[in-house]
Design a protein around this motif. Structure first.
Motif, PDB file in Angstrom:
ATOM      1  N   GLY A 270       0.814  -1.214   0.000  1.00 52.53           N
ATOM      2  CA  GLY A 270       0.000   0.000   0.000  1.00 52.53           C
ATOM      3  C   GLY A 270       0.841   1.255   0.000  1.00 52.53           C
ATOM      4  N   ALA A 326      -2.775   4.739  15.665  1.00 45.08           N
ATOM      5  CA  ALA A 326      -3.687   3.598  15.548  1.00 45.08           C
ATOM      6  C   ALA A 326      -4.592   3.774  14.330  1.00 45.08           C
ATOM      7  CB  ALA A 326      -4.525   3.461  16.819  1.00 45.08           C
ATOM      8  N   PHE A 327      -5.112   4.994  14.152  1.00 44.38           N
ATOM      9  CA  PHE A 327      -6.002   5.233  13.010  1.00 44.38           C
ATOM     10  C   PHE A 327      -5.255   5.040  11.695  1.00 44.38           C
ATOM     11  CE2 PHE A 327      -8.419   7.431   9.855  1.00 44.38           C
ATOM     12  CZ  PHE A 327      -9.740   7.195  10.219  1.00 44.38           C
ATOM     13  N   SER A 328      -4.055   5.625  11.614  1.00 46.36           N
ATOM     14  CA  SER A 328      -3.272   5.516  10.377  1.00 46.36           C
ATOM     15  C   SER A 328      -3.014   4.065  10.005  1.00 46.36           C
ATOM     16  CB  SER A 328      -1.922   6.209  10.552  1.00 46.36           C
ATOM     17  OG  SER A 328      -2.080   7.588  10.425  1.00 46.36           O
ATOM     18  N   PHE A 330      -4.733   1.265  10.863  1.00 43.43           N
ATOM     19  CA  PHE A 330      -5.936   0.587  10.376  1.00 43.43           C
ATOM     20  C   PHE A 330      -6.332   1.100   9.007  1.00 43.43           C
ATOM     21  CE2 PHE A 330      -6.711  -0.634  14.867  1.00 43.43           C
ATOM     22  CZ  PHE A 330      -6.847  -1.995  14.655  1.00 43.43           C
ATOM     23  N   ALA A 331      -6.224   2.419   8.797  1.00 47.17           N
ATOM     24  CA  ALA A 331      -6.619   2.983   7.508  1.00 47.17           C
ATOM     25  C   ALA A 331      -5.738   2.432   6.388  1.00 47.17           C
ATOM     26  CB  ALA A 331      -6.543   4.503   7.565  1.00 47.17           C
ATOM     27  N   GLU A 334      -6.880  -1.064   5.772  1.00 50.87           N
ATOM     28  CA  GLU A 334      -8.210  -1.156   5.149  1.00 50.87           C
ATOM     29  C   GLU A 334      -8.151  -0.747   3.674  1.00 50.87           C
ATOM     30  OE1 GLU A 334     -11.376   0.737   7.269  1.00 50.87           O
ATOM     31  OE2 GLU A 334     -12.891  -0.049   5.887  1.00 50.87           O
ATOM     32  N   LEU A 335      -7.425   0.348   3.390  1.00 56.92           N
ATOM     33  CA  LEU A 335      -7.349   0.799   1.996  1.00 56.92           C
ATOM     34  C   LEU A 335      -6.726  -0.281   1.123  1.00 56.92           C
ATOM     35  CD1 LEU A 335      -6.225   4.513   2.489  1.00 56.92           C
ATOM     36  CD2 LEU A 335      -8.475   3.677   1.742  1.00 56.92           C
ATOM     37  N   ARG A 336      -5.657  -0.905   1.628  1.00 59.18           N
ATOM     38  CA  ARG A 336      -4.988  -1.941   0.855  1.00 59.18           C
ATOM     39  C   ARG A 336      -5.864  -3.192   0.734  1.00 59.18           C
ATOM     40  NH1 ARG A 336      -2.266  -3.456  -3.347  1.00 59.18           N
ATOM     41  NH2 ARG A 336      -0.930  -5.268  -3.037  1.00 59.18           N
ATOM     42  N   ARG A 338      -9.088  -3.399   0.825  1.00 58.79           N
ATOM     43  CA  ARG A 338     -10.206  -3.158  -0.092  1.00 58.79           C
ATOM     44  C   ARG A 338      -9.724  -3.195  -1.535  1.00 58.79           C
ATOM     45  NH1 ARG A 338     -14.681  -2.359   2.428  1.00 58.79           N
ATOM     46  NH2 ARG A 338     -14.700  -1.448   4.522  1.00 58.79           N
ATOM     47  N   GLU A 339      -8.525  -2.658  -1.747  1.00 59.70           N
ATOM     48  CA  GLU A 339      -7.958  -2.663  -3.099  1.00 59.70           C
ATOM     49  C   GLU A 339      -7.774  -4.096  -3.596  1.00 59.70           C
ATOM     50  OE1 GLU A 339      -4.429   0.043  -4.899  1.00 59.70           O
ATOM     51  OE2 GLU A 339      -3.873  -1.455  -3.426  1.00 59.70           O
ATOM     52  N   VAL A 345     -17.569  -4.605   6.006  1.00 62.01           N
ATOM     53  CA  VAL A 345     -16.927  -3.725   6.985  1.00 62.01           C
ATOM     54  C   VAL A 345     -15.525  -4.220   7.344  1.00 62.01           C
ATOM     55  CG1 VAL A 345     -17.107  -2.796   9.318  1.00 62.01           C
ATOM     56  CG2 VAL A 345     -19.132  -2.938   7.887  1.00 62.01           C
ATOM     57  N   LEU A 346     -15.373  -5.544   7.485  1.00 56.08           N
ATOM     58  CA  LEU A 346     -14.085  -6.061   7.958  1.00 56.08           C
ATOM     59  C   LEU A 346     -13.447  -7.075   7.006  1.00 56.08           C
ATOM     60  CD1 LEU A 346     -14.995  -6.430  11.747  1.00 56.08           C
ATOM     61  CD2 LEU A 346     -13.475  -4.740  10.749  1.00 56.08           C
ATOM     62  N   TRP A 348     -11.703  -6.689   4.443  1.00 57.79           N
ATOM     63  CA  TRP A 348     -10.352  -6.292   4.014  1.00 57.79           C
ATOM     64  C   TRP A 348      -9.283  -6.911   4.891  1.00 57.79           C
ATOM     65  CZ3 TRP A 348      -8.251  -3.657   8.158  1.00 57.79           C
ATOM     66  CH2 TRP A 348      -9.171  -3.134   9.089  1.00 57.79           C
TER      67      TRP A 348
ATOM     68  N   TRP B  10     -12.644   9.908  15.646  1.00 59.84           N
ATOM     69  CA  TRP B  10     -11.833   9.078  16.558  1.00 59.84           C
ATOM     70  C   TRP B  10     -11.024   9.945  17.523  1.00 59.84           C
ATOM     71  CZ3 TRP B  10     -10.436   5.491  19.593  1.00 59.84           C
ATOM     72  CH2 TRP B  10      -9.108   5.156  19.845  1.00 59.84           C
TER      73      TRP B  10
ATOM     74  N   MET C   1      -3.988   1.632  -6.664  1.00 63.21           N
ATOM     75  CA  MET C   1      -3.566   2.433  -5.523  1.00 63.21           C
ATOM     76  C   MET C   1      -2.938   3.741  -5.984  1.00 63.21           C
ATOM     77  SD  MET C   1      -3.779   1.739  -2.298  1.00 63.21           S
ATOM     78  CE  MET C   1      -3.392   2.693  -0.845  1.00 63.21           C
ATOM     79  N   LEU C  12     -13.604   3.879   5.016  1.00 67.57           N
ATOM     80  CA  LEU C  12     -12.802   3.496   6.188  1.00 67.57           C
ATOM     81  C   LEU C  12     -13.708   3.072   7.342  1.00 67.57           C
ATOM     82  CD1 LEU C  12      -9.959   6.197   6.150  1.00 67.57           C
ATOM     83  CD2 LEU C  12      -9.843   3.831   5.401  1.00 67.57           C
ATOM     84  N   GLY C  14     -14.338   0.122   8.453  1.00 69.94           N
ATOM     85  CA  GLY C  14     -13.681  -0.871   9.310  1.00 69.94           C
ATOM     86  C   GLY C  14     -12.734  -0.193  10.286  1.00 69.94           C
ATOM     87  N   THR C  15     -12.019   0.816   9.786  1.00 72.08           N
ATOM     88  CA  THR C  15     -11.082   1.549  10.638  1.00 72.08           C
ATOM     89  C   THR C  15     -11.834   2.264  11.754  1.00 72.08           C
ATOM     90  OG1 THR C  15      -9.583   1.830   8.787  1.00 72.08           O
ATOM     91  CG2 THR C  15      -9.334   3.372  10.608  1.00 72.08           C
ATOM     92  N   THR C  19     -10.968   1.433  15.586  1.00 73.58           N
ATOM     93  CA  THR C  19     -10.434   2.411  16.531  1.00 73.58           C
ATOM     94  C   THR C  19     -11.407   2.620  17.700  1.00 73.58           C
ATOM     95  OG1 THR C  19     -11.271   4.128  15.057  1.00 73.58           O
ATOM     96  CG2 THR C  19      -8.920   3.682  14.963  1.00 73.58           C
TER      97      THR C  19
END
Lengths: 572, 165, 41
Positions: A270, A326-328, A330-331, A334-336, A338-339, A345-346, A348, B10, C1, C12, C14-15, C19
């Motif tokens: 990613g 933590a957010f970064s 997971f994001a 998740e982005l990767r 989903r790609e 929701v989960l 990914w 968040w 990407m 996002l 899921g994120t 969190t």
């Protein structure tokens, strides 16, 4: 990210399949060969420290189970000192300096001869210091644990050795900063390479923090242990130590965050989630890592409640950049995911490269950081500190944070860094061994740290040999958890042996080839990075102001209210 | 600098949680008085045995103070004086302790009584002992070879029954 | 990407759940410990 290096960089967009040789088209940016040698020197020391320090840990959990006694007159507190010094100070500092040097060389370009020479000088100073301190510990002249609280008095050579380790690390940090400054001069107006920037932030934080311990050692412990002065101000020495000591844990953590922010996204194929937010979180760590040390002294006399609470508030501020991290993470996942076709929701989550040790091992560390962080908030919660202060809960806590989140990330990085530096590759066999080690670590630490947390809440003290406390019922309850700790500790030691095996293979036996040093790029449209984030003057002024606010009055109070100092004691 | 909507949510949620924690512990400390040991009382650690109240360690019933009992305790490598403390359940007790040599801990296991004893300082804590039982007092700061041998016992007994619990 | 745009339209969800899940774990652990603290003398 526009950098001098990335201009030359031709890296395939998608993830490289493991175990396959790269074509010339996929030419990798490599760490300069001479820099690689210096970085590798650090790895030798770091992993030797892991083996010896891990063995000391194994002996400790055995002793505390009550079923084992140390042979040859070796003291429990002697091996406890070995464990703390080697794993808490030596493994970490060496890995960090080696990793940061490689990261700077990889992203900002090879070090100049002067810069590299400084690196070697720092390395050898640290190593002389390590050998000196270790000798005193082995001679039982320094069984004062790695926090060396006065008025227990170690041999002066022990303190001098640790001072050399700190000074050596300063010189190494300086050489990394010089390379960064050179890059900024050669690329005016551009955003610097993120990894190099992060290494510089960590070094600056380290300079400011280790001033505290340097003052403690040079002006208090050394003159006192040499007999030049008779007495020492105990509370002042502890306050200087913890001014350094809490920032120390962030000095350990930030290199792990470098891997999480910059390396892991590339490993999973990613992109960097946000360059600006990553820099912002590092700057917040720079600000809030230091003016918080008194939260380690909440149950001590001599410090005013108001100032303790103020530092508790500042401690809570330092949690915020971890929330951002933590957010970064997971994001990015998740982005990767989903790609790669993850749905729902989960969905990914399943798409992530679970079989890649460069991802899995640090990921286990990230998971451990959740209960580790939660426990840390409890520890810092002012009067609630009385629940757990100096109980083995604390030991359980930092075995989740430093001894799982941080070191598993270091190990996960070593699995590509070492072969990258040696010109070898991580074979699929070694990759699965590395994964096994990560899973063993998770299991062993779950048992050991879990038992420590529970026993701590029941009152079991940390840093204590096996004892029935005169047949106390409460102590009998603790001992059953100490058995569990011995089981967990044994599994952890097996994991260490596997890791050492993989590292030895990567150093000397793995097939020749090219292993990537993964550095993620910013996603297009990821937003520009405000220049203020690289303005160290502004952040430096805020940092100094915060330190003055947090520490001026408490230190003044300690000095003006202090009782007569203490003479030295050698009670081991 | 762009921040994703969910990240804003968040950070607001996380930061508010932290602020709420701080308000709870802050109110309980500065309004209800639940502080850890913050004593500023200093002492000559080499003459502890000659200085009141440490010339007479033990449990003392007191009158006309905010508390009913004073427990005076001296720590030294590697023991506590006294070895046993007995107070009636429900009484308000002020624990006063210091060290004659290195740093020791004073932790009544299974309670919130947990403080550092540092040479030159007297540590103190006032609490109402509202649960009967036998609590082991342990040294929880490394003080030397005999560190784990250092203990005492706090007995919280029913008020009418002063023999043993 | 490569053409990925960082906008608030990124899915996002899921994120968000993950969190907030962490936040709830932190609150539960803290509350349990605070309760234990209140319960003890």
């Amino acid at each position: 990210m526009t950098t001098a290096v990335t201009n030359k960089e031709i890296i395939k967009e998608k993830q490289l399949p493991k175990g396959k040789n790269l074509t010339t088209k996929d030419r990798l940016i490599k760490v300069d060969r001479k820099d690689a040698k210096l970085a590798l020197a650090h790895m030798y020391v770091a992993f030797t420290a892991l083996l010896v320090g891990g063995l000391a840990g194994l002996l400790q959990v055995f002793v505390r189970s009550g079923a084992f006694q140390l042979p040859f007159g070796i003291g429990y507190y002697q091996i406890l000192t070995v464990h703390g010094v080697l794993l808490g100070l030596i493994l970490t500092t060496y890995f960090i300096m080696g990793f940061q040097l490689a990261a700077v060389s990889r992203t900002a370009g090879a070090l100049s001869n002067t810069q590299r020479k400084l690196g070697w000088i720092g390395f050898w100073l640290m190593t002389i210091g390590t050998v000196a301190a270790a000798t005193m510990v082995l001679l039982n002249e320094a069984s004062v644990l790695y926090t060396f609280y006065a008025p227990l008095q170690a041999h002066w050579i022990f303190y001098a050795g640790l001072a050399l380790v700190v000074v050596g690390s300063w010189i190494e940090g300086l050489s990394q900063i010089m390379r960064y400054v050179q890059w900024r001069k050669e690329n005016k107006g551009q955003t610097s390479p993120l990894l190099a920037f992060m290494a510089v932030v960590n070094n600056l934080m380290w300079f400011v923090a280790s001033l505290g311990v340097a003052i403690e050692v040079l002006f208090q412990l050394l003159p006192w242990s040499l007999g030049l002065v008779e007495r020492i101000d105990v509370l002042l020495s502890r306050t200087l130590f913890w001014y350094f000591g809490h920032a120390l844990v962030y000095f350990w953590l930030l290199p792990a965050y470098m891997v999480w922010y910059v390396v892991i996204p590339k490993v999973i194929g990613g992109k960097l989630f946000s360059d600006a937010l990553a820099r912002l979180s590092f700057m917040l760590f720079l600000l809030f890592s230091i003016p918080v040390g008194v939260h380690h002294q909440l149950t001590e006399p001599g410090i005013d409640g108001f100032w303790k609470f103020l530092q508790v508030v500042l401690t809570f501020f330092v949690i915020v950049p971890s929330l951002m991290t933590a957010f970064s993470m997971f994001a990015t996942f998740e982005l990767r995911g989903r790609e790669l076709g993850g749905k729902g929701v989960l969905g990914w989550f399943r798409q992530l490269p679970w079989k890649d040790s460069r991802f899995l091992v640090p990921f286990i560390g990230m998971v451990a950081f959740i209960p580790g962080g939660a426990g840390g908030i409890v520890n810092a919660s002012y009067q609630m500190n009385q629940l757990i202060h100096n109980t083995i809960w604390v030991t359980g806590h930092f075995h989740l944070t430093i001894a799982t989140a941080v070191v598993l990330t270091y190990f996960g990085a070593a699995f590509w860094l070492i072969p990258h530096l040696t010109g070898r590759t991580l074979t699929s066999r070694m990759n699965s061994l590395a994964n096994t080690a990560g899973i063993l670590w998770a299991v062993g630490m779950f048992i050991m740290s879990g038992a420590m947390h529970i026993a701590g809440l029941l009152g079991a003290p940390r840093r204590s040999e096996y004892s029935t406390y005169g047949g106390s019922e409460q102590a009998a309850e603790w001992i059953s958890y100490q058995f569990a700790q011995a089981i967990g500790g044994t599994i952890l030691f097996i994991s260490i042996l596997v890791i050492i095996g993989v590292v030895v293979n990567l150093l000397w036996f793995a097939p020749k080839g090219e292993e990537e040093f993964p550095v993620a790029e910013v996603a297009e449209g990821g937003g520009s990075t405000p220049a203020i984030l690289e303005n160290f003057k502004v952040w430096g002024v805020i940092l100094v102001a915060l330190i003055l606010i947090a520490y001026t009055f408490p230190i003044f109070d300690i000095l003006s209210n202090s009782p007569a100092g203490s003479t030295g004691f050698k009670l081991w | 600098m762009h921040i994703h909507k969910y990240e804003k949510w968040w950070l607001v949620f996380g930061t508010s949680t932290l602020i709420i924690f701080l308000i709870i512990i802050g109110v309980s400390a500065f309004h209800a008085g639940a502080h850890p040991n913050n004593s500023k009382w200093t002492i000559d650690y080499e003459k502890v045995d000659e200085i009141a109240p440490f010339d007479n360690p033990g449990v003392h019933k007191v009158e006309g103070k905010d508390w009913d009992y004073e427990v005076v305790l001296v720590a030294s490598a590697f023991s506590y004086t006294p070895m046993e403390i007995e107070v009636p359940v429900g009484s308000k007790v002020r624990f006063v302790a210091t060290t004659k040599d290195v740093i020791h801990g004073f932790e009544v296991a299974g309670t919130n009584i947990n403080m550092m004893l540092e040479p030159g300082y007297v540590s103190e804590l006032v609490t109402t002992v509202d649960k009967a039982g036998e609590f082991t007092i342990v040294c929880n700061e490394y003080c030397g070879i005999g560190h784990a041998m250092m203990y005492s016992t706090l007995k919280v007994v029913d008020a009418d029954d002063n023999s043993s619990h | 990407m490569a053409n990925h745009k960082k906008t608030s339209d990124d899915n996002l969800k899921g994120t968000l759940y993950a969190t907030f899940g962490i936040g709830i774990i932190i609150i539960v652990i803290w509350a349990l410990c605070f309760n234990l603290f209140i319960d003890r003398f």
